[in-house]
Write an enzyme that holds these catalytic residues in place. Structure first.
Site, PDB file in Angstrom:
ATOM      1  N   CYS A 137      33.576  37.702  49.234  1.00 40.31           N
ATOM      2  CA  CYS A 137      32.960  38.931  48.515  1.00 40.31           C
ATOM      3  C   CYS A 137      31.922  38.277  47.891  1.00 40.31           C
ATOM      4  O   CYS A 137      32.033  37.094  47.428  1.00 40.31           O
ATOM      5  CB  CYS A 137      34.022  39.564  47.654  1.00 40.31           C
ATOM      6  SG  CYS A 137      33.401  40.852  46.762  1.00 40.31           S
TER       7      CYS A 137
ATOM      8  N   ASP B 227      42.069  42.407  40.304  1.00 36.10           N
ATOM      9  CA  ASP B 227      40.615  42.074  40.340  1.00 36.10           C
ATOM     10  C   ASP B 227      40.225  41.508  38.941  1.00 36.10           C
ATOM     11  O   ASP B 227      41.211  40.912  38.374  1.00 36.10           O
ATOM     12  CB  ASP B 227      39.641  43.396  40.751  1.00 36.10           C
ATOM     13  CG  ASP B 227      38.459  42.899  41.412  1.00 36.10           C
ATOM     14  OD1 ASP B 227      37.514  42.602  40.859  1.00 36.10           O
ATOM     15  OD2 ASP B 227      38.721  43.178  42.659  1.00 36.10           O
ATOM     16  N   ASP B 228      38.882  41.495  38.943  1.00 37.31           N
ATOM     17  CA  ASP B 228      38.211  40.821  37.636  1.00 37.31           C
ATOM     18  C   ASP B 228      38.897  41.130  36.502  1.00 37.31           C
ATOM     19  O   ASP B 228      39.348  42.152  36.197  1.00 37.31           O
ATOM     20  CB  ASP B 228      36.639  41.149  37.790  1.00 37.31           C
ATOM     21  CG  ASP B 228      36.111  40.250  36.936  1.00 37.31           C
ATOM     22  OD1 ASP B 228      36.564  39.346  36.319  1.00 37.31           O
ATOM     23  OD2 ASP B 228      34.586  40.536  37.006  1.00 37.31           O
TER      24      ASP B 228
ATOM     25  N   ASP C 183      29.917  46.998  47.835  1.00 35.85           N
ATOM     26  CA  ASP C 183      30.473  47.601  46.790  1.00 35.85           C
ATOM     27  C   ASP C 183      30.271  49.127  46.704  1.00 35.85           C
ATOM     28  O   ASP C 183      31.092  49.965  46.084  1.00 35.85           O
ATOM     29  CB  ASP C 183      29.636  47.142  45.356  1.00 35.85           C
ATOM     30  CG  ASP C 183      30.310  46.031  44.996  1.00 35.85           C
ATOM     31  OD1 ASP C 183      31.400  45.449  45.097  1.00 35.85           O
ATOM     32  OD2 ASP C 183      29.519  45.205  44.115  1.00 35.85           O
TER      33      ASP C 183
ATOM     34  N   LYS D 173      40.811  37.255  46.821  1.00 36.97           N
ATOM     35  CA  LYS D 173      39.523  38.012  46.789  1.00 36.97           C
ATOM     36  C   LYS D 173      38.699  36.875  46.109  1.00 36.97           C
ATOM     37  O   LYS D 173      38.628  36.779  44.862  1.00 36.97           O
ATOM     38  CB  LYS D 173      39.341  39.199  46.149  1.00 36.97           C
ATOM     39  CG  LYS D 173      38.132  39.729  46.253  1.00 36.97           C
ATOM     40  CD  LYS D 173      38.207  41.209  45.804  1.00 36.97           C
ATOM     41  CE  LYS D 173      36.856  41.649  45.708  1.00 36.97           C
ATOM     42  NZ  LYS D 173      36.862  42.988  44.903  1.00 36.97           N
ATOM     43  N   TRP D 174      37.741  36.179  46.748  1.00 35.87           N
ATOM     44  CA  TRP D 174      36.934  35.123  46.392  1.00 35.87           C
ATOM     45  C   TRP D 174      35.405  35.614  46.108  1.00 35.87           C
ATOM     46  O   TRP D 174      34.720  36.011  47.211  1.00 35.87           O
ATOM     47  CB  TRP D 174      36.677  34.004  47.460  1.00 35.87           C
ATOM     48  CG  TRP D 174      35.961  32.815  47.155  1.00 35.87           C
ATOM     49  CD1 TRP D 174      34.848  32.902  46.628  1.00 35.87           C
ATOM     50  CD2 TRP D 174      36.280  31.416  47.314  1.00 35.87           C
ATOM     51  NE1 TRP D 174      34.300  31.631  46.237  1.00 35.87           N
ATOM     52  CE2 TRP D 174      35.082  30.684  46.861  1.00 35.87           C
ATOM     53  CE3 TRP D 174      37.423  30.643  47.669  1.00 35.87           C
ATOM     54  CZ2 TRP D 174      35.093  29.355  46.914  1.00 35.87           C
ATOM     55  CZ3 TRP D 174      37.434  29.500  47.792  1.00 35.87           C
ATOM     56  CH2 TRP D 174      36.179  28.728  47.715  1.00 35.87           C
ATOM     57  N   ASP D 175      35.297  35.966  45.050  1.00 36.95           N
ATOM     58  CA  ASP D 175      33.954  36.760  44.796  1.00 36.95           C
ATOM     59  C   ASP D 175      32.535  35.798  44.240  1.00 36.95           C
ATOM     60  O   ASP D 175      32.951  34.743  44.306  1.00 36.95           O
ATOM     61  CB  ASP D 175      33.973  37.670  43.511  1.00 36.95           C
ATOM     62  CG  ASP D 175      33.155  38.712  43.288  1.00 36.95           C
ATOM     63  OD1 ASP D 175      32.092  39.156  44.260  1.00 36.95           O
ATOM     64  OD2 ASP D 175      33.466  39.844  42.654  1.00 36.95           O
ATOM     65  N   MET D 176      31.515  36.268  44.641  1.00 34.54           N
ATOM     66  CA  MET D 176      30.313  35.505  44.045  1.00 34.54           C
ATOM     67  C   MET D 176      29.326  36.564  43.736  1.00 34.54           C
ATOM     68  O   MET D 176      28.916  36.997  44.624  1.00 34.54           O
ATOM     69  CB  MET D 176      29.938  34.557  45.384  1.00 34.54           C
ATOM     70  CG  MET D 176      29.174  33.597  45.120  1.00 34.54           C
ATOM     71  SD  MET D 176      27.402  34.075  44.927  1.00 34.54           S
ATOM     72  CE  MET D 176      26.859  34.247  46.317  1.00 34.54           C
TER      73      MET D 176
HETATM   74  C1  DGJ Z   1      31.792  42.355  42.590  1.00 37.92           C
HETATM   75  C2  DGJ Z   1      32.463  42.873  43.484  1.00 37.92           C
HETATM   76  O1  DGJ Z   1      32.229  43.289  44.673  1.00 37.92           O
HETATM   77  C3  DGJ Z   1      33.702  43.972  43.078  1.00 37.92           C
HETATM   78  O2  DGJ Z   1      34.596  44.588  44.139  1.00 37.92           O
HETATM   79  C4  DGJ Z   1      34.497  43.566  42.178  1.00 37.92           C
HETATM   80  O3  DGJ Z   1      35.298  42.472  42.451  1.00 37.92           O
HETATM   81  C5  DGJ Z   1      33.601  42.813  40.873  1.00 37.92           C
HETATM   82  N1  DGJ Z   1      32.541  41.810  41.381  1.00 37.92           N
HETATM   83  C6  DGJ Z   1      34.348  42.348  39.726  1.00 37.92           C
HETATM   84  O4  DGJ Z   1      33.616  41.804  38.786  1.00 37.92           O
END
Ligand code: DGJ
Length: 737
Positions: A527, A367-368, A549, A477-480
């Site tokens: 995400c 992850d991040d 989350d 996993k493409w987050d925002m």
């Molecule tokens: C928000 C996501 O929903 C989490 O699962 C995780 O990936 C964090 N961002 C990472 O900054």
């Protein structure tokens, strides 16, 4: 299935086995809606359904002695200003300042199949014979503009999809100030409005309200479909339940700001409209240009909410999701976010990955925190090159080492954002959305990159493309993680600023298109701070979404229950996490955490090294259970909601194979009850005459489908007590004998 045009009556009838939709050209040339609902016979004319009579104060839209007024007429795509005083579906500001339009029927075409809505995502057909499409062209001669109302009816689904295209064939610039995707009207107001509302970590709670006269609406203005409101609403009859009664569903295939509105006038007429949020939108439509609205998917059910959901599930699973993953059982993954947050190095990651492998997990997701100077959320976003202080052999090295363990490797990205403390921002400070002379609001210390600009998308594409090409990546996993503020693009003309939010999301779709086309084997999971962009348009590119989350097993029941109103189980990212839970500080049994996460994509979000031996053994059997059953849960089964967590202390749901030979039911309780009453869980969807073997937590027994559905299963309270009482749960595996 067919679309019939009755030439004499100037009427259209769209129908399949289950639904009918009827409209006609009115005396003033505009389109009227005559009927939408359960399938009815076709006839030469349905004009008897036209409602018209003189009323005081009404403005009349045809020459005397006619009395046709738009005020009390059900219309396909209503305009403002000629006598209909309800909210319009569209509004066009002309060069002389007027908003008055008169789009009248010009022509139509009926075609097999379903045209794509480029650049927007939409449901599709795999063979032309699966659907018919009707395109009605309406023209406003004074301004030389055209609007095309599109309707597709599927053969096997009780579904009609709708969208609108505006074409400027005149000489003046037009400002589209409002351009919704559809309007549907009903003659009475005896409905309840169902919608999915919430917030971060409690997304998509089911809300139900009786319609009142006036406007009731949900909307998002934040540039994302949002965790507050989902782009969905349903109208249900007050007596409709999960398994019975009339329901109309409306779901917008769009990931940005939207409006979903129900307006009831004082004559009890109900108008439903949906589309891009007018408050955050205006579009400068130059001569010879066109504007395409997103699609609305309308579902009719006469068998309650559950049948509506099952239609959405099947349609979205098979004719919205794309690529090799749409038909595949999803890999069981372990994500390191809640295990390490930003604090990791290669050794720590490999240590977690090794244990995951031992449990039978198939995919490890980093992850991040792997790039730039990203040791916290203050910096680094935008710098898509690996942090070799943490990962000495880079993502390439780490991905190969994870693969050598016998697992696939996945990676987190947040491509739409930048921290000011980043090389990218230092090089391109004008690449963020920001209004000249105004304060730049921040959120999680980050700013939104201006994806309405092609050069920004090109740059991000180049950077991330390089990482993916060099490493061995099977999942992204493409987050925002923030909403949009001070929306303004440094390079757009003044008249185009109102279109920036929409152009932005088209930029996101463009990047998704480029990456999914170049890397078709990669499984994408979308995400947005969990579930802030859980919408159908995302599923077109990324066939699963991180649901929330919030990984607490009890809260997740509500979130997954609400999400299931529209979205199939296979789209819901669901993980087992550590206790005390990181969002609620609550402890729930590890079996319950798995029993909830099974009804989704399934995975883990913790360091398995930290479990004791007994718990680790449980994890191994959970992984084995999911491997055995995921095809049924994710692909072959129909999902049924049984007991609502919003209505009581219990939750129950089940999945039934389409041939009814196999099923899995789950019951969950919240707080334990002392000296509790009996509870019989009545199942649905089984074959009444089939003998089944039911394997509960402690016993296995044989009964017929009718017994399970009418007499039910007696919930074993003793077992729940032994499981710790609070938040205990039980799974029933049901197999035809
Ligand atoms: C928000 C996501 O929903 C989490 O699962 C995780 O990936 C964090 N961002 C990472 O900054």
């Amino acid at each position: 299935m067919s679309i019939i045009f009755h030439e004499q009556a100037k009427e259209f009838h769209l129908f399949n086995d289950k639904i009918s939709y009827v409209m006609e050209v009115m005396a003033n040339g505009q389109m009227e809606q005559l009927y939408y609902g359960k399938r009815i016979h076709d006839r030469e004319s349905f004009h008897y359904l036209h409602e018209e009579m003189p009323r005081a104060l009404m403005a009349i839209n045809v020459p005397e002695p006619g009395v046709l007024s738009m005020q009390y007429t059900k219309q396909e795509y209503p305009a403002y200003g000629t006598g209909d005083f309800r909210s319009p579906a569209f509004s066009i500001i002309q060069e002389n300042g007027s908003r008055i339009c008169n789009f009248v029927y010009d022509s139509h075409r009926i075609l097999q199949g379903k045209p794509a809505l480029t650049p927007l995502p939409a449901t599709y057909v795999e063979a032309e014979s699966e659907a018919w499409t009707l395109e009605i062209t309406m023209k406003d001669a004074l301004i030389g503009a055209e609007l095309v109302l599109s309707y597709t009816i599927y053969e096997t689904f009780p579904v009609i999809t709708r969208n609108v295209r505006f074409v400027n064939q005149g000489e003046q610039e037009l400002i589209l100030d409002r351009a919704l995707s559809m309007s549907v009207e009903f003659s009475d107001m005896n409905y309840e409005m169902v919608h999915l509302s919430g917030a971060w970590a409690r997304e998509r709670y089911v809300k139900n309200r009786k319609l009142e006269m006036g406007i009731q609406a949900i909307q998002s203005t934040c540039g994302s479909s949002s965790s507050e409101q989902n782009p969905f609403l349903a109208l249900k009859r007050p007596d409709a339940t999960e398994q019975m009664g009339e329901v109309y569903g409306f779901s917008l295939v769009y990931s940005s700001s939207f409006l979903a509105q129900v307006e009831v006038n004082t004559h009890d007429m109900t108008r439903v409209m949906m589309g891009i949020c007018p408050e955050t939108f205006s579009w400068n439509l130059k001569p010879e240009e066109s504007f395409q609205t997103p699609e609305v998917v309308m579902v009719y059910s006469d068998q309650g909410l559950n049948a509506m959901s099952q239609t959405y599930h099947r349609l979205y699973r098979t004719r919205l999701m794309r690529g090799i993953w749409k038909e595949e059982a999803r890999p069981i993954l372990l994500n390191n976010w809640e295990a390490t947050y930003f604090d990791f190095n290669e050794e720590k990651i490999l240590n977690i990955a090794e244990k995951a492998k031992e449990a039978g997990i198939e995919l490890f997701v980093l992850d991040d925190g792997w790039f730039g100077a990203r040791n916290d959320d203050l910096r680094g976003l935008g710098d898509w090159f690996v942090n070799t202080d943490k990962l000495k052999d880079g993502i390439t090295g780490l991905s190969r080492k994870v693969e050598a363990l016998g697992m696939k490797f996945g990676l987190w990205v947040e491509l739409e954002m930048v921290n000011k403390d980043s090389d990218l921002y230092r090089a391109h400070p004008d690449w963020i959305l920001s209004t000249p002379g105004r304060f730049e609001s921040h959120g999680r210390h980050q700013f939104v990159l201006d994806f309405s600009r092609k050069e920004v998308v090109d740059y991000i594409h180049e950077m991330i493309g390089k990482v993916i090409r060099e490493a061995s990546i099977s999942y992204i996993k493409w987050d925002m993680n923030r909403y949009m503020t001070e929306v303004y693009s440094a390079t757009a003309d003044a008249k185009d600023q109102g279109g920036v939010m929409h152009r932005y999301i088209c930029g996101v779709y463009d990047l998704y298109t480029r990456l999914t086309e170049e890397f078709p084997e990669i499984l994408f999971e979308s995400c947005a701070s969990g579930g802030a962009r859980f919408d159908p348009a995302m599923l077109y590119f990324a066939p699963q979404t991180w649901t929330s989350d919030d990984t607490d097993a009890s809260e997740r029941q509500k979130i997954q229950y609400g999400t299931s109103f529209v979205y199939p189980l296979v789209s819901m990212g669901s993980h087992v996490s550590a206790v005390p839970n990181h969002q609620l500080y609550r402890k729930t049994p590890i079996q319950t955490r798995a029993n909830v996460a099974y009804f989704g994509t399934f995975g883990y979000e913790l360091d398995l090294n930290k479990l004791d031996q007994e718990e680790f053994q449980q994890v191994k059997s959970q992984v084995a259970f999911m491997k055995k059953n995921r095809k049924l849960i994710q692909q072959d089964g129909d999902f049924y909601r049984l007991l609502s967590p919003f209505e009581g202390e219990d939750t129950a749901w089940m999945v039934v194979a389409q041939d009814k030979k196999q099923a899995i039911a789950a019951y969950y309780q919240k707080l334990n009850k002392v000296n509790a009453s009996w509870l019989r869980l009545r199942l649905v969807g089984l074959d009444e005459n089939q003998l089944y073997e039911v394997k509960g937590a402690q016993h296995t027994w044989q009964v017929y489908g009718d017994e399970l559905m009418h007499a039910g299963i007696v919930i074993d309270r003793e077992y729940l007590n032994r499981e710790g009482g609070d938040f205990a749960s039980v799974i029933y595996e049901i197999q035809a004998v």
